[in-house]
Design a protein around this motif. Structure first.
Motif, PDB file in Angstrom:
ATOM      1  N   PRO A 195       0.787  -1.257   0.112  1.00 37.36           N
ATOM      2  CA  PRO A 195      -0.176  -0.259   0.072  1.00 37.36           C
ATOM      3  C   PRO A 195       0.729   1.318   0.039  1.00 37.36           C
ATOM      4  O   PRO A 195       1.911   1.443   0.592  1.00 37.36           O
ATOM      5  CB  PRO A 195      -0.744  -0.146   1.366  1.00 37.36           C
ATOM      6  CG  PRO A 195      -0.688  -1.641   1.810  1.00 37.36           C
ATOM      7  CD  PRO A 195       0.616  -2.048   1.336  1.00 37.36           C
TER       8      PRO A 195
ATOM      9  N   GLY B 235     -11.665  -1.890  -2.590  1.00 38.69           N
ATOM     10  CA  GLY B 235     -11.432  -2.792  -3.487  1.00 38.69           C
ATOM     11  C   GLY B 235     -11.811  -2.582  -5.044  1.00 38.69           C
ATOM     12  O   GLY B 235     -11.412  -3.015  -5.889  1.00 38.69           O
TER      13      GLY B 235
ATOM     14  N   LEU C 154      -8.195  -0.722   0.599  1.00 40.31           N
ATOM     15  CA  LEU C 154      -8.172  -1.859   1.239  1.00 40.31           C
ATOM     16  C   LEU C 154      -9.220  -1.769   2.256  1.00 40.31           C
ATOM     17  O   LEU C 154      -9.557  -0.501   2.783  1.00 40.31           O
ATOM     18  CB  LEU C 154      -6.743  -2.278   1.669  1.00 40.31           C
ATOM     19  CG  LEU C 154      -5.783  -2.420   0.895  1.00 40.31           C
ATOM     20  CD1 LEU C 154      -4.349  -2.797   1.629  1.00 40.31           C
ATOM     21  CD2 LEU C 154      -5.946  -3.834   0.068  1.00 40.31           C
TER      22      LEU C 154
END
Length: 540
Positions: free
Chosen positions: A347, A371, A420
């Motif tokens: 990330p 997502g 996420l």
């Protein structure tokens, strides 16, 4: 798209999407947002006059000495007509004199424009013209005078022995919304784009940093060229927090020397481009053993290098950073406390202090669900003023939206990302053909524009070859005449573009393969390039 009562376009989204964005964007923190860079530096010069502000090899300057030298330069600049809003180019090698030049310009209320003596004449003149610079401060004045002759731009030498210190601080007319500097980045039209950065953007970047400690005990490595936006963090991260700037010499970076500079300077925090970070981790990992906070960014990180770094340095020390020039260098951060899992993207994290991030779909009209891939958009006090002299580009990239009842000015980065469930953002690629090579932002369109301007070029295409993380530019050209050659075309580009934008190889082709959609098939070209790499530079 719907609009609110004020006519601002409204971003839609589910309650879940709005909730997760609200959660990650609670970044408001107190900081001196109404101060300018000069005021904050001078406050440290008053509080810590004898503390070391810069160290380069065996040479050091105190806050008092640097402030007095900058005052003297500001007096001279004011006598030459530098006022609030005046743009002054700075072409000074990494040195204490470079800091004097930057502060001297800012103390007049002026705007500094970093330029590189190694740029081709055409690019140098274009940047000076676009920024409206009539004065260049340089430690290589004779060379610059020859290269800018006839441009209407005067060159003022900056040398240690000619600087005259002054005790009195001039009254700086700049406000927090004044432009402190203009950084130039690659542009798709064939001309570099100027990005004006506010004083407030710099102050927000380095005050109360969430991504690593910055205070009077900090020793910050300064290793990137001043023309690169990371230098904004390196320089002002030290000077606006009462810390010390530990400067690498002006010579090209050598890892053995970097190790010595870090150790002898007691560097506590640094920001390495991804390419340099990878080189250090592979070839000289011991160089970072004593550094408390190791941050890195500029392009996507490889799992292999991050795994090696975390295994060697341990948790709580390595940080992945993300942010374009248009948000004043850093937008998000992610602490890498454990080795990334294979197949799971690393990330870029959450927004830093006083910064907000949104992942938007449908042309920046809808909040993405966790997502779902959309465009990464940034907001907050770090956003640039726009693009210098380019209202069309500014309108397209800097937009106003109403999100959850709050009006936001957003920068549309052109980067794709997803959220996420934790709220961390993952980088997913680009919307356009902008790429990062050795952490330099490059618009492939700028290179093709200059290639296509050559009379011996009928058509051109530029792509990126990725050899296990080692990226390089490759150009493909359909020639317009038999005298076209890779060497000739490379010389043509070298006269117009910085070295990092000149393709490593140029291949001549009879024609370009096309995808079913009628676009140039870059993948097929790169495959042909790999097959022909040993035999030459002509692709039939």
């Amino acid at each position: 798209m719907k609009t609110d009562a004020a006519g601002t376009e409204v971003v839609t989204g589910s309650e879940a999407a709005l909730a997760i964005h609200r959660s990650i964007n609670r970044t408001a923190a107190p900081y001196p947002r109404d101060s300018n860079v000069v005021e904050l530096f001078e406050s440290w010069a008053d509080r810590r006059p004898d503390a070391t502000v810069v160290r380069q090899g065996g040479r050091t300057l105190s806050y008092r000495r640097l402030n007095r030298l900058a005052n003297g330069l500001a007096r001279e600049l004011a006598a030459r007509g530098v006022r609030e809003g005046t743009t002054v180019a700075v072409c000074v090698a990494r040195s204490p004199e470079m800091l004097v030049a930057l502060l001297g310009v800012l103390k007049c209320g002026g705007t500094y424009v970093p330029v590189d003596v190694q740029w081709p004449d055409e690019r140098l003149r274009a940047v000076l013209a676009d920024a409206g610079c009539e004065l260049v401060l340089s430690d290589q004045a004779p060379q610059l005078e020859r290269r800018t002759d006839g441009s209407g731009c005067r060159v003022m030498p900056i040398e240690e022995e000619t600087l005259r210190p002054l005790d009195t601080n001039p009254v700086c007319p700049a406000g927090p919304r004044s432009i402190a500097c203009v950084n130039f980045t690659s542009g798709s039209t064939g001309r570099a784009k100027g990005v004006p950065i506010h004083h407030r953007g710099i102050v927000r970047l380095v005050h109360g940093a969430t991504y690593g400690p910055l205070d009077e005990r900090s020793r910050v490595l300064q290793v990137t060229p001043v023309t690169f936006d990371i230098a904004t963090w390196e320089i002002w991260g030290a000077l606006l927090n009462g810390g010390t700037s530990v400067m690498y010499p002006a010579e090209p970076v050598r890892l053995s020397h970097l190790d010595r500079v870090i150790k002898e300077g007691g560097v506590s925090i640094l920001l390495l481009t991804t390419a340099l970070f990878n080189s250090v981790v592979d070839e000289a990992p011991e160089a970072l053993d004593t550094v408390a906070t190791i941050t890195s960014g500029g392009e996507a990180h490889s799992h292999r290098h991050m795994t090696k770094a975390v295994e060697r340095y341990g948790p709580g020390r390595v940080v992945n950073l993300y942010g374009p020039t248009e948000c004043t260098c850093i937008g998000t951060w992610f602490p890498v406390d454990e080795a990334p899992r294979e197949g799971v993207p690393l990330p870029i994290g959450r927004p830093i202090q006083n910064t907000r991030v949104y992942v938007l779909a449908d042309g920046a009209g809808r909040l993405c669900e966790p997502g779902e891939i959309g465009e990464i958009c940034l907001a907050g006090d770090g956003l640039a003023a726009g693009y210098l002299g380019r209202p069309d580009l500014t309108r397209a990239a800097f937009v106003h939206r109403s999100i959850g009842g709050t009006r936001e000015r957003l920068y549309r980065t052109g980067d794709l990302g997803s959220l996420l469930p934790s709220g961390d953002v993952v980088f997913e690629g680009r919307l356009d053909d902008q790429v990062k090579i050795n952490s330099f932002r490059i618009e492939l369109g700028e290179i093709t524009t200059h290639l296509n301007s050559h009379p011996l070029v009928k058509q051109s295409c530029v792509a990126v070859r990725d050899n296990r993380g080692d990226k390089s530019l490759v150009a493909f050209v359909v020639p317009a005449g038999p005298s076209a050659s890779p060497a000739r075309l490379r010389d043509h580009l070298a006269a117009k573009l910085p070295r990092y934008m000149v393709p490593a190889r140029i291949h001549l082709c009879d024609s370009f393969p096309l995808t079913p959609n009628g676009k140039i098939d870059r993948r097929a070209l790169l495959t042909a390039h790999a097959a022909s790499a040993r035999s030459g530079e002509y692709i039939p």
